[in-house]
Design a protein around this motif. Structure first.
Motif, PDB file in Angstrom:
ATOM      1  N   MET A   1      10.280 -10.962 -12.877  1.00  0.00           N
ATOM      2  CA  MET A   1      11.016  -9.771 -12.427  1.00  0.00           C
ATOM      3  C   MET A   1      12.476 -10.104 -12.153  1.00  0.00           C
ATOM      4  N   ARG A   2      12.719 -11.280 -11.575  1.00  0.00           N
ATOM      5  CA  ARG A   2      14.101 -11.668 -11.283  1.00  0.00           C
ATOM      6  C   ARG A   2      14.915 -11.834 -12.549  1.00  0.00           C
ATOM      7  N   ARG A   3      14.258 -12.223 -13.628  1.00  0.00           N
ATOM      8  CA  ARG A   3      14.950 -12.338 -14.924  1.00  0.00           C
ATOM      9  C   ARG A   3      15.098 -10.992 -15.625  1.00  0.00           C
ATOM     10  N   GLY A   4      14.578  -9.934 -15.014  1.00  0.00           N
ATOM     11  CA  GLY A   4      14.707  -8.603 -15.588  1.00  0.00           C
ATOM     12  C   GLY A   4      13.608  -8.229 -16.558  1.00  0.00           C
ATOM     13  N   GLU A   5      12.558  -9.060 -16.641  1.00  0.00           N
ATOM     14  CA  GLU A   5      11.458  -8.746 -17.548  1.00  0.00           C
ATOM     15  C   GLU A   5      10.511  -7.749 -16.891  1.00  0.00           C
ATOM     16  N   LYS A   6       9.941  -6.871 -17.707  1.00  0.00           N
ATOM     17  CA  LYS A   6       9.059  -5.840 -17.190  1.00  0.00           C
ATOM     18  C   LYS A   6       7.644  -6.384 -17.021  1.00  0.00           C
ATOM     19  N   ILE A   7       6.999  -5.949 -15.941  1.00  0.00           N
ATOM     20  CA  ILE A   7       5.593  -6.266 -15.746  1.00  0.00           C
ATOM     21  C   ILE A   7       4.857  -4.972 -15.423  1.00  0.00           C
ATOM     22  N   ASP A   8       3.558  -4.989 -15.567  1.00  0.00           N
ATOM     23  CA  ASP A   8       2.756  -3.803 -15.310  1.00  0.00           C
ATOM     24  C   ASP A   8       2.734  -3.508 -13.805  1.00  0.00           C
ATOM     25  N   PHE A   9       3.231  -2.319 -13.426  1.00  0.00           N
ATOM     26  CA  PHE A   9       3.374  -1.974 -12.007  1.00  0.00           C
ATOM     27  C   PHE A   9       2.032  -1.971 -11.293  1.00  0.00           C
ATOM     28  N   SER A  10       1.051  -1.298 -11.881  1.00  0.00           N
ATOM     29  CA  SER A  10      -0.255  -1.176 -11.228  1.00  0.00           C
ATOM     30  C   SER A  10      -0.939  -2.530 -11.089  1.00  0.00           C
ATOM     31  N   GLU A  11      -0.877  -3.315 -12.145  1.00  0.00           N
ATOM     32  CA  GLU A  11      -1.522  -4.628 -12.123  1.00  0.00           C
ATOM     33  C   GLU A  11      -0.858  -5.551 -11.112  1.00  0.00           C
TER      34      GLU A  11
ATOM     35  N   VAL B   1       0.835  -1.206   0.000  1.00  0.00           N
ATOM     36  CA  VAL B   1       0.000   0.000   0.000  1.00  0.00           C
ATOM     37  C   VAL B   1       0.868   1.253   0.000  1.00  0.00           C
ATOM     38  N   HIS B   2       1.908   1.240   0.831  1.00  0.00           N
ATOM     39  CA  HIS B   2       2.818   2.401   0.896  1.00  0.00           C
ATOM     40  C   HIS B   2       3.470   2.644  -0.457  1.00  0.00           C
ATOM     41  N   ASN B   3       3.880   1.561  -1.121  1.00  0.00           N
ATOM     42  CA  ASN B   3       4.532   1.706  -2.428  1.00  0.00           C
ATOM     43  C   ASN B   3       3.561   2.195  -3.496  1.00  0.00           C
ATOM     44  N   MET B   4       2.326   1.746  -3.444  1.00  0.00           N
ATOM     45  CA  MET B   4       1.320   2.180  -4.410  1.00  0.00           C
ATOM     46  C   MET B   4       1.016   3.675  -4.266  1.00  0.00           C
ATOM     47  N   LEU B   5       1.125   4.178  -3.033  1.00  0.00           N
ATOM     48  CA  LEU B   5       0.785   5.575  -2.779  1.00  0.00           C
ATOM     49  C   LEU B   5       1.962   6.532  -2.906  1.00  0.00           C
ATOM     50  N   TYR B   6       3.139   6.093  -2.498  1.00  0.00           N
ATOM     51  CA  TYR B   6       4.247   7.026  -2.333  1.00  0.00           C
ATOM     52  C   TYR B   6       5.457   6.711  -3.219  1.00  0.00           C
ATOM     53  N   GLU B   7       6.226   5.662  -2.908  1.00  0.00           N
ATOM     54  CA  GLU B   7       7.448   5.414  -3.678  1.00  0.00           C
ATOM     55  C   GLU B   7       7.168   5.094  -5.146  1.00  0.00           C
TER      56      GLU B   7
ATOM     57  N   SER C   1       7.747   2.377  -6.676  1.00  0.00           N
ATOM     58  CA  SER C   1       9.044   1.853  -7.102  1.00  0.00           C
ATOM     59  C   SER C   1       8.928   0.413  -7.576  1.00  0.00           C
ATOM     60  N   SER C   2       9.409   0.154  -8.776  1.00  0.00           N
ATOM     61  CA  SER C   2       9.431  -1.214  -9.298  1.00  0.00           C
ATOM     62  C   SER C   2      10.404  -2.080  -8.522  1.00  0.00           C
ATOM     63  N   GLU C   3      11.511  -1.459  -8.055  1.00  0.00           N
ATOM     64  CA  GLU C   3      12.493  -2.209  -7.275  1.00  0.00           C
ATOM     65  C   GLU C   3      11.901  -2.657  -5.947  1.00  0.00           C
TER      66      GLU C   3
ATOM     67  N   SER D   1       0.950  -4.652  -8.502  1.00  0.00           N
ATOM     68  CA  SER D   1       0.718  -4.135  -7.152  1.00  0.00           C
ATOM     69  C   SER D   1      -0.669  -4.516  -6.655  1.00  0.00           C
ATOM     70  N   GLU D   2      -1.658  -4.374  -7.526  1.00  0.00           N
ATOM     71  CA  GLU D   2      -3.027  -4.717  -7.153  1.00  0.00           C
ATOM     72  C   GLU D   2      -3.153  -6.209  -6.854  1.00  0.00           C
ATOM     73  N   GLN D   3      -2.476  -7.030  -7.659  1.00  0.00           N
ATOM     74  CA  GLN D   3      -2.503  -8.476  -7.423  1.00  0.00           C
ATOM     75  C   GLN D   3      -1.951  -8.799  -6.041  1.00  0.00           C
ATOM     76  N   LEU D   4      -0.828  -8.172  -5.686  1.00  0.00           N
ATOM     77  CA  LEU D   4      -0.195  -8.449  -4.405  1.00  0.00           C
ATOM     78  C   LEU D   4      -1.063  -7.960  -3.250  1.00  0.00           C
ATOM     79  N   PHE D   5      -1.630  -6.758  -3.405  1.00  0.00           N
ATOM     80  CA  PHE D   5      -2.491  -6.212  -2.367  1.00  0.00           C
ATOM     81  C   PHE D   5      -3.707  -7.111  -2.122  1.00  0.00           C
ATOM     82  N   LEU D   6      -4.362  -7.529  -3.185  1.00  0.00           N
ATOM     83  CA  LEU D   6      -5.562  -8.349  -3.041  1.00  0.00           C
ATOM     84  C   LEU D   6      -5.246  -9.712  -2.445  1.00  0.00           C
ATOM     85  N   TRP D   7      -4.074 -10.247  -2.784  1.00  0.00           N
ATOM     86  CA  TRP D   7      -3.663 -11.518  -2.191  1.00  0.00           C
ATOM     87  C   TRP D   7      -3.473 -11.373  -0.689  1.00  0.00           C
ATOM     88  N   CYS D   8      -2.772 -10.300  -0.268  1.00  0.00           N
ATOM     89  CA  CYS D   8      -2.573 -10.061   1.168  1.00  0.00           C
ATOM     90  C   CYS D   8      -3.915  -9.886   1.870  1.00  0.00           C
ATOM     91  N   LYS D   9      -4.787  -9.091   1.281  1.00  0.00           N
ATOM     92  CA  LYS D   9      -6.111  -8.850   1.860  1.00  0.00           C
ATOM     93  C   LYS D   9      -6.874 -10.168   2.021  1.00  0.00           C
TER      94      LYS D   9
END
Length: 213
Positions: free
Chosen positions: A185-195, A126-132, A134-136, A197-205
Motif C-alpha cells: 500500500m505504501r508503494r501505491g499498489e492496490k489490494i483487495d479492500f475486503s480481504e 470494524v468502523h471502516n468496514m461498516l461506514y467509511e 476507505s482505502s486511505e 480488512s478481514e485479515q486485519l480484523f481477524l488478526w486483532c481478534k
C-alpha cells in the motif's frame, strides 16, 4: 538538521534538552514528499515557547514538510509509559539523549502499548468496514499495525527493528502478511479492500483472545 539544531539552540539556548528526528527520515525510508518529523524537548514548555518555536519554523523553506513534537522534559516524564515506548525507540537523537525515559519503559509498558494499539486498530477496522469503507483509512490502520508488530517483536527478541522491510523479514505468519500488505500500500499498489480488512480484523481478534488467554 544541522540548520534546524542551530536554530533551536539560538531560540532556546541552554534550555534545550534534546533534539531528534522521527518517522521515515529517521528510518531511512523518506522520499521527497515525506514529512520531517522533528522532536524538541526543553526544560519546560510555556505558551511563549510555542510562539517562539512557530516563528522559528516559519523561517525554514521546508516549513510545509516540518511537523513533529515539542515538549517540556517534566511533562514527558508523566506520559503513559506505554506511549513512551514507541516514542523512545522511533526517535533518532541529533542532540542530547532520551535515556532518562528508559526507567519507565519496562515489559509491562510494551505489553500495554501492544494491547492499546490492538484495541484501537480493532475498533477502527470494524468502523471502516461498516461506514467509511476507505482505502486511505485502511492504510493508516495497517501502518498502526506495523508499529504494534514492532512492539511484539521487541517483546520476543529484546531488539527494536526500525525499518519495515526488516520487520517483514523477521515477522512470521499473519504478522508478516500484514507488514507485506502495508509495504504494498505504501508503494501505491492496490489490494483487495475486503480481504485486507478481514485479515486485519481477524488478526486483532486473535491477538486480543491470545492476550486474554
Amino acid at each position: 538538521m544541522d540548520n534546524f539544531l542551530k536554530a533551536v539552540k539560538e531560540t532556546f539556548g541552554s534550555r534545550v534538552q534534546f533534539v531528534g528526528l522521527q518517522g521515515s527520515y529517521a528510518r531511512g525510508e523518506a522520499d521527497e514528499n515525506s514529512d520531517i518529523d522533528t522532536v524538541v524537548i526543553l526544560d519546560e514548555l510555556l505558551p511563549v515557547d510555542i510562539e517562539a518555536y512557530n516563528k522559528m519554523l516559519d523561517a525554514f523553506s521546508e516549513r510545509a514538510l516540518l511537523c513533529g513534537f515539542i515538549s517540556g522534559k517534566e511533562e514527558l516524564l508523566e506520559w503513559l509509559p506505554s506511549e513512551l515506548f514507541q516514542f523512545y525507540y522511533d526517535t533518532e537523537p541529533v542532540f542530547g539523549s532520551l535515556d532518562f525515559l528508559l526507567p519507565l519503559i519496562d515489559d509491562r509498558a510494551v505489553i500495554a502499548a501492544v494491547k492499546s494499539g490492538i484495541c484501537s486498530i480493532y475498533h477502527g477496522c470494524v468502523h471502516n468496514m461498516l461506514y467509511e469503507k476507505s482505502s486511505e483509512l485502511l492504510m493508516s490502520l495497517y501502518k498502526s499495525s506495523a508499529f504494534v508488530i514492532q512492539a511484539i517483536l521487541f517483546l520476543e527478541t529484546g531488539k527494536y527493528v526500525r525499518q519495515k522491510k526488516d520487520v517483514a523479514r523477521i515477522a512470521s505468519g499473519t504478522e508478516k502478511k500484514i507488514i507485506d500488505n502495508f509495504l504494498l500500500m505504501r508503494r501505491g499498489e492496490k489490494i483487495d479492500f475486503s480481504e485486507a480488512s478481514e485479515q486485519l480484523f481477524l488478526w486483532c481478534k486473535s491477538r486480543l483472545n491470545k492476550d486474554n488467554g
